[in-house]
Design a protein around this motif. Structure first.
Motif, mmCIF file in Angstrom:
data_model
loop_
_atom_site.group_PDB
_atom_site.id
_atom_site.type_symbol
_atom_site.label_atom_id
_atom_site.label_comp_id
_atom_site.label_asym_id
_atom_site.label_seq_id
_atom_site.Cartn_x
_atom_site.Cartn_y
_atom_site.Cartn_z
ATOM 1 N N UNK A 1 0.844 -1.189 0.000
ATOM 2 C CA UNK A 1 0.000 0.000 0.000
ATOM 3 C C UNK A 1 0.878 1.238 0.000
ATOM 4 N N UNK A 2 0.543 2.188 -0.856
ATOM 5 C CA UNK A 2 1.278 3.436 -0.979
ATOM 6 C C UNK A 2 0.870 4.390 0.149
ATOM 7 N N UNK A 3 1.803 4.811 1.012
ATOM 8 C CA UNK A 3 1.453 5.749 2.086
ATOM 9 C C UNK A 3 1.003 7.100 1.530
ATOM 10 N N UNK A 4 0.360 7.890 2.385
ATOM 11 C CA UNK A 4 -0.177 9.183 1.959
ATOM 12 C C UNK A 4 0.926 10.063 1.391
ATOM 13 N N UNK A 5 2.081 10.097 2.057
ATOM 14 C CA UNK A 5 3.167 10.957 1.589
ATOM 15 C C UNK A 5 3.631 10.551 0.189
ATOM 16 N N UNK A 6 3.687 9.261 -0.085
ATOM 17 C CA UNK A 6 4.094 8.786 -1.407
ATOM 18 C C UNK A 6 3.021 9.135 -2.447
ATOM 19 N N UNK A 7 1.747 9.007 -2.072
ATOM 20 C CA UNK A 7 0.671 9.378 -2.997
ATOM 21 C C UNK A 7 0.787 10.855 -3.380
ATOM 22 N N UNK A 8 1.082 11.677 -2.391
ATOM 23 C CA UNK A 8 1.233 13.102 -2.668
ATOM 24 C C UNK A 8 2.416 13.362 -3.599
ATOM 25 N N UNK A 9 3.512 12.650 -3.358
ATOM 26 C CA UNK A 9 4.688 12.839 -4.211
ATOM 27 C C UNK A 9 4.413 12.377 -5.640
ATOM 28 N N UNK A 10 3.699 11.273 -5.796
ATOM 29 C CA UNK A 10 3.332 10.785 -7.128
ATOM 30 C C UNK A 10 2.411 11.779 -7.820
ATOM 31 N N UNK A 11 1.427 12.297 -7.075
ATOM 32 C CA UNK A 11 0.510 13.284 -7.655
ATOM 33 C C UNK A 11 1.268 14.519 -8.127
ATOM 34 N N UNK A 12 2.252 14.963 -7.354
ATOM 35 C CA UNK A 12 3.044 16.134 -7.752
ATOM 36 C C UNK A 12 3.779 15.879 -9.067
ATOM 37 N N UNK A 13 4.306 14.664 -9.237
ATOM 38 C CA UNK A 13 4.974 14.313 -10.494
ATOM 39 C C UNK A 13 3.985 14.350 -11.650
ATOM 40 N N UNK A 14 2.814 13.764 -11.464
ATOM 41 C CA UNK A 14 1.819 13.719 -12.536
ATOM 42 C C UNK A 14 1.327 15.121 -12.896
ATOM 43 N N UNK A 15 1.124 15.959 -11.888
ATOM 44 C CA UNK A 15 0.682 17.324 -12.152
ATOM 45 C C UNK A 15 1.773 18.133 -12.849
ATOM 46 N N UNK A 16 2.994 17.963 -12.398
ATOM 47 C CA UNK A 16 4.108 18.727 -12.972
ATOM 48 C C UNK A 16 4.349 18.360 -14.431
ATOM 49 N N UNK A 17 4.117 17.108 -14.771
ATOM 50 C CA UNK A 17 4.386 16.640 -16.134
ATOM 51 C C UNK A 17 3.132 16.588 -17.008
ATOM 52 N N UNK A 18 1.961 16.880 -16.425
ATOM 53 C CA UNK A 18 0.720 16.858 -17.202
ATOM 54 C C UNK A 18 0.313 15.475 -17.663
#
Length: 406
Positions: A183-200
């Protein structure tokens, strides 16, 4: 005239697919005298049979002519409303954002049909769900595995892969992942989301197991994070919570892609079973699904513990197993020199089956890995079968040690 047997022509995308890992799972599960840990097949003794039967009876009694008629590709209104209600626990959702599918497996195929062109790249976890790889591959996509650790996909590796390969989308299973159970912890989910948002980059998030928690904790999907809902296709399924035989799931999306998904769904199957949709909607409206899921999760937790405790002392030095906080699967990596595919025939002969892990990798598979599902059998059956699997592993360990000593 020729004596050669007639053969229908087969599309190139299905060449070499006379069998598949999914087909093999159910074949293993059906074999007599074999305890199968290969598939995530719920124990039928745990089905919520009486309320489900009552829901079917109510639908056929009160909505029979409608239930037996054609429906709409988007899904029946009552079910979309119930799906939206459940999703609204973690993110605002209304019925217009729901598209019903015949299980989340069809949802993956609908997404592939709607979004992929031959040659497109899809980034996936390494390892990832094997049937997703298959659904994307038959549409001509090229899967590239991204490095993972005990917390899921590694954000830096994901960003590098996005910059290098320009994927059509990223496919992730953040909660109780199939096959590893991680299971991906909350902090990792946030970091993944930041990558996806930054790269579109769009996200396809698969969440069929998220409610099967053994700790009481739940995790909001990545789609629920700020700015992520509009760029995420979120898949859910009733298969693991209510019944796999009903084959009902749904996708949550926003914007014009909703219309495209409905068109793709119509081309594939016109609509999901109206009888089953209305029954699931009635069940969600009248039964206590949360109480049922809590009961099932408690049983699964006991079976996870039985498998982990039986397997751990039988593994070779340096091997590793996961200890999932929910879901259906445990992942074991035996280590260098072991080949789980090569061991499978001997294991089946000993009366136990698992799924070799190589099929879950988009590339560079770790052939020492195996996925084992703990949900189907009692702790007693699990313990006996794992002891037989341990004998197979021990014989392979002795063989490896013998070769090393030559």
């Amino acid at each position: 005239m020729t004596d050669a047997p007639f053969r229908f022509p087969v599309a190139a995308r299905y060449a070499g697919m006379e069998s598949s890992p999914l087909k093999d799972i159910f074949s293993l599960a059906a074999r007599e005298n074999v305890v199968s840990f290969a598939g995530g097949i719920p124990d039928p003794q745990l089905f919520d049979l009486a309320p489900i039967a009552e829901a079917y009876d109510w639908v056929l009694t009160h909505q029979g002519t409608r239930a037996l008629q054609y429906g709409v590709s988007e899904g029946e209104r009552e079910l979309r409303e119930q799906a939206a209600r459940r999703l609204s626990r973690t993110m605002p959702t209304d019925a217009s954002q729901i598209r019903v599918t015949s299980g989340s497996q069809e949802g993956l195929f609908v997404i592939a049909q709607a979004m992929l062109e031959p040659g497109d790249v899809v980034l996936v976890e390494s390892p990832t769900y094997l049937a997703a790889v298959q659904a994307f591959a038959v549409h001509g996509a090229h899967m590239i595995g991204v490095d993972t650790d005990e917390h899921g996909v590694v954000p830096d590796a994901l960003e590098e892969a996005i910059r290098t390969h320009h994927p059509r989308f990223v496919y992730l299973i953040p909660t109780f992942q199939n096959p590893t159970g991680r299971t991906m912890p909350v902090e990792r989910r946030q970091a993944v989301a930041e990558v996806l948002l930054r790269t579109g980059t769009p996200l396809v998030e698969d969440d069929p197991y998220g409610e099967l928690s053994f700790t009481g904790s739940t995790w909001a999907p990545i789609a629920a994070l700020p700015e992520m809902s509009e760029r995420t296709l979120l898949l859910n399924s009733m298969s693991k919570l209510m019944s796999p035989g009903v084959r009902i799931g749904w996708m949550r999306a926003e914007g014009p892609i909703l219309d495209t998904l409905a068109v793709a769904k119509a081309a594939i199957s016109m609509q999901s079973s109206v009888v089953d949709q209305l029954t699931v909607a009635r069940y969600l409206a009248t039964a206590d699904l949360d109480a049922h899921v809590a009961q099932v999760s408690a049983v699964y937790r006991e079976r996870r513990d039985a498998m982990a405790q039986a397997l751990a002392p039988l593994l070779p030095a340096g091997a590793h197993i996961t200890h999932p906080d929910g879901g259906m699967f445990l992942w074991a990596a035996l280590g260098k020199g072991y080949d789980a595919q090569d061991m499978l025939t001997e294991a089946v002969d000993a009366g136990v089956a698992y799924l070799p892990g190589w099929s879950f990798f988009a590339s560079d598979p770790d052939r020492s890995t195996m996925r084992l599902s703990f949900v189907t059998h009692s702790p007693e059956v699990i313990g006996d079968a794992i002891s037989r699997l341990g004998e197979v592993i021990a014989r392979r360990t002795e063989s490896l040690q013998g070769h090393r000593n030559l």
